[in-house]
Design a protein around this motif. Structure first.
Motif, PDB file in Angstrom:
ATOM      1  N   ASN A   1     -43.248  96.335  36.507  1.00 27.68           N
ATOM      2  CA  ASN A   1     -42.899  95.452  37.616  1.00 27.68           C
ATOM      3  C   ASN A   1     -42.280  96.500  38.663  1.00 27.68           C
ATOM      4  O   ASN A   1     -41.369  97.246  38.472  1.00 27.68           O
TER       5      ASN A   1
ATOM      6  N   LYS B   1     -41.109  96.002  41.485  1.00 28.26           N
ATOM      7  CA  LYS B   1     -39.987  96.175  42.050  1.00 28.26           C
ATOM      8  C   LYS B   1     -38.750  96.692  41.654  1.00 28.26           C
ATOM      9  O   LYS B   1     -37.574  97.163  42.076  1.00 28.26           O
ATOM     10  N   ASP B   2     -39.055  97.259  40.407  1.00 27.13           N
ATOM     11  CA  ASP B   2     -37.790  98.026  39.333  1.00 27.13           C
ATOM     12  C   ASP B   2     -37.703  99.364  40.079  1.00 27.13           C
ATOM     13  O   ASP B   2     -36.473 100.050  40.093  1.00 27.13           O
TER      14      ASP B   2
ATOM     15  N   SER C   1     -50.752 101.890  41.763  1.00 25.55           N
ATOM     16  CA  SER C   1     -50.315 100.529  41.683  1.00 25.55           C
ATOM     17  C   SER C   1     -49.612  99.921  42.961  1.00 25.55           C
ATOM     18  O   SER C   1     -49.910  98.884  43.540  1.00 25.55           O
TER      19      SER C   1
ATOM     20  N   ASP D   1     -51.179  97.269  45.743  1.00 22.90           N
ATOM     21  CA  ASP D   1     -50.491  96.011  46.165  1.00 22.90           C
ATOM     22  C   ASP D   1     -50.259  95.687  47.623  1.00 22.90           C
ATOM     23  O   ASP D   1     -50.482  94.819  48.102  1.00 22.90           O
TER      24      ASP D   1
END
Lengths: 286, 286
Positions: free
Chosen positions: B2, B4-5, B252, B256
Motif C-alpha cells: 500500500n 500510502k504507508d 510503483s 500510479d
C-alpha cells in the motif's frame, strides 16, 4: 508630489478611469527637463552605485503599457543614465518553442537581475495574463482539465503574487509601472511615429490592430492591476499623457525604494584597512 | 503493497524513527529482481512513452538521502530503462558564483524537464533547507534583516510549497522520495565502497565527515518532511535498507502517478487520418 497618489491600493477594485491620464497640478516641462529630472537622476545614480557596490539586493522594474504609452522613452531618459554594469534591460518577447514547453514563469530566468543590479522588464510576465487573454491564445496543454479560462487568470494572479513575494523575500524588490495613456494621445503618438523617418522604424502595423481592442485592454489591465498590486510589490499608474512628468514620477519612486533599501559601500575590518594602508604606502613609495 | 504507508501526511509532525528503514512484510529479493521489478519497469516504459508522445505534462522526481542512501542505484535500476529522450537527469551541485548572485530557486531553471519529460533531481532545491543549515552557510546577503535563521527555514518551506503548487498547476507533478537508511546500513555501504575498486571512485571523504552530523541530519530531514509534504506534492519515505524493495516502491509510485495523468498518444482528425491513409497508399505503390 505624493507618490501614494499613483499607487493601486492592495485588494481594491479599480477602473482605469479612476486614474488620470494627465494631471493639472504638476511642474512645467521646462522645470522638469532642466532641473527636477536632472537632479533626480543624479541622486538615483549615486544610490544605484551603492546598490551595485553592496551587491546584496536587486530591483526588478516592470514596465507595462499599451503601444506608445512611453515605456521605451522612460528607459532612454531615466534608466540609461545609470551605470550600465549594474543595469540589465530586457524586452519581453513572444515565447519561443522551447519556452512553450515549460511553465510560463520559466522564461523569467534569463531576465532577472543579479544582486546589485536593477533589471528593467520592457513588458514582463504580466503579458501572460494579457496577450493570451485578448487573443484567446491559451493552449490546451497549459489549461488544467478541471478549469475554465476565467479561473486560469485568477490562478495566475495568485501565482504571480506568490512569485513576487518570493523574490522580495529573497532580496529582489519588484516595482511596477503602468503607463495610463489616453486613446487620443495614443493616436497622436502613433501618427507622429508614422510621419517621422527617425521614428517610423518603431512603428508596427499590429499597433493599429491592437488599438481595435482598446476597451478590452482597458478592462483587462484594470483587473490585472486590482489583483496584483500588493503591499510588497505595488503597481504605480502613471499619467502617461504627461510624458516628462511620468518619467519624473518613475525616478522619484526609484529613489524612494533605494532610500528604503539604503545600500552601503562595503566597509573594511581593521585588518583589511591596515592592508589597504600598506598598499597605499607601497604605491606611494614606488 | 500500500503506497500510502510510505507517504508523509500533510501537516503532520513526524520523526524519522516513525518510518522503518527495513520492513519484514515484503517480497523476496529474487522475486523482486526477476519478476516484480521487470514487470513494473515494462509498464512504466509504456506509460512514459505516452507522456512523451502527448507532451502535455511533465514529472519532476526529487531524490533526497544521506550518503549511500541508494539514490544513484535507483536511477540506474529504474529510471535508466526509460526512453532517454523523455528523460532529463541532473545532479544538484554546490551553487556557482553566478547562482549565488540570484534567488535560491533561480538555479532550478536548467534542471526542470520539458512537457513530456520526466526530470530526475539527484538532490534538489531541498538542499537549500539542509546543507546551509547543518553547516551554518546562510550568507548575510540572503538573510533578511528582520529575520533570524530559524525563520528563514520556515519561510523557505512555505516558498518551496508555493513553488511546487505552481509547478503542479502548470502541468508539472513533483514526486519526492526520501531514502530512510539506518546508520548501520550506511556504515556497511560506505565500507563496501571503500573496499571495492569498482566502487571506491564514488567515495568521498566528506561522506565520513557528514556522518558525524547524523543526529542533526535526522532531525532536519524530519522537519523538512513534516513541512513540505503536501496534498499536491507528497513525500514518500522509503525503507532504504531494503534496496530492491525501495526501487520497487519507486517504480510503483511512478506508475500510479502516470496512470492518474493518463497520457494518450495523439489522435488525428478525420482529415489528418485521410492524409495518413494517402501517404500509406503512396508508399505502398512505390
Amino acid at each position: 508630489m505624493n507618490m501614494k497618489d499613483f499607487i493601486v491600493s492592495p485588494n481594491s477594485k479599480i477602473q482605469l478611469d479612476d486614474y488620470p491620464t494627465t494631471v493639472s497640478d504638476k511642474p512645467k516641462d521646462e522645470t522638469l527637463t532642466t532641473e527636477l529630472i536632472p537632479n533626480s537622476v543624479e541622486r538615483l545614480k549615486e544610490l544605484h552605485w551603492r546598490l551595485y557596490a553592496e551587491s546584496k539586493k536587486g530591483i526588478i522594474v516592470v514596465l507595462q503599457a499599451l503601444d506608445a504609452g512611453g515605456k521605451d522613452e522612460a528607459i532612454s531618459y531615466i534608466f540609461s543614465n545609470l551605470n550600465a554594469q549594474g543595469l540589465k534591460t530586457n524586452a519581453f518577447q513572444k515565447p519561443s518553442d522551447t519556452e512553450k514547453k515549460h511553465d510560463y514563469l520559466w522564461r523569467m530566468h534569463d531576465l532577472l537581475p543579479e544582486r546589485g543590479q536593477v533589471g528593467i522588464l520592457n513588458r514582463s510576465h504580466y503579458e501572460e495574463v494579457i496577450a493570451p487573454r485578448v487573443h484567446d491564445l491559451l493552449g490546451d496543454e497549459v489549461l488544467p482539465e478541471e478549469m475554465d479560462q476565467e479561473e486560469v487568470w485568477q490562478m495566475r494572479y495568485r501565482q504571480i503574487n506568490d512569485y513576487e513575494r518570493y523574490l522580495q523575500e529573497n532580496g529582489f524588490e519588484v516595482i511596477k509601472f503602468f503607463f495610463n495613456v489616453s486613446k487620443d494621445k495614443q493616436r497622436d503618438r502613433l501618427l507622429e511615429r508614422l510621419k517621422d523617418p527617425k521614428k517610423n522604424w518603431e512603428f508596427s502595423f499590429s499597433d493599429v490592430e491592437e488599438r481595435q481592442h482598446w476597451e478590452e485592454y482597458q478592462e483587462i489591465f484594470a483587473e490585472m492591476l486590482s489583483h496584483t498590486s500588493t503591499e510588497v510589490s505595488p503597481w504605480y499608474v502613471l499619467p502617461a499623457d504627461d510624458e516628462w512628468y511620468s518619467r519624473f514620477v518613475i525616478s522619484s519612486v526609484m529613489i524612494d525604494v533605494l532610500e528604503r533599501i539604503d545600500p552601503q559601500y562595503p566597509t573594511f575590518t581593521d585588518e583589511e584597512q591596515e592592508r589597504i594602508d600598506e598598499a597605499i604606502q607601497t604605491l606611494e613609495n614606488e
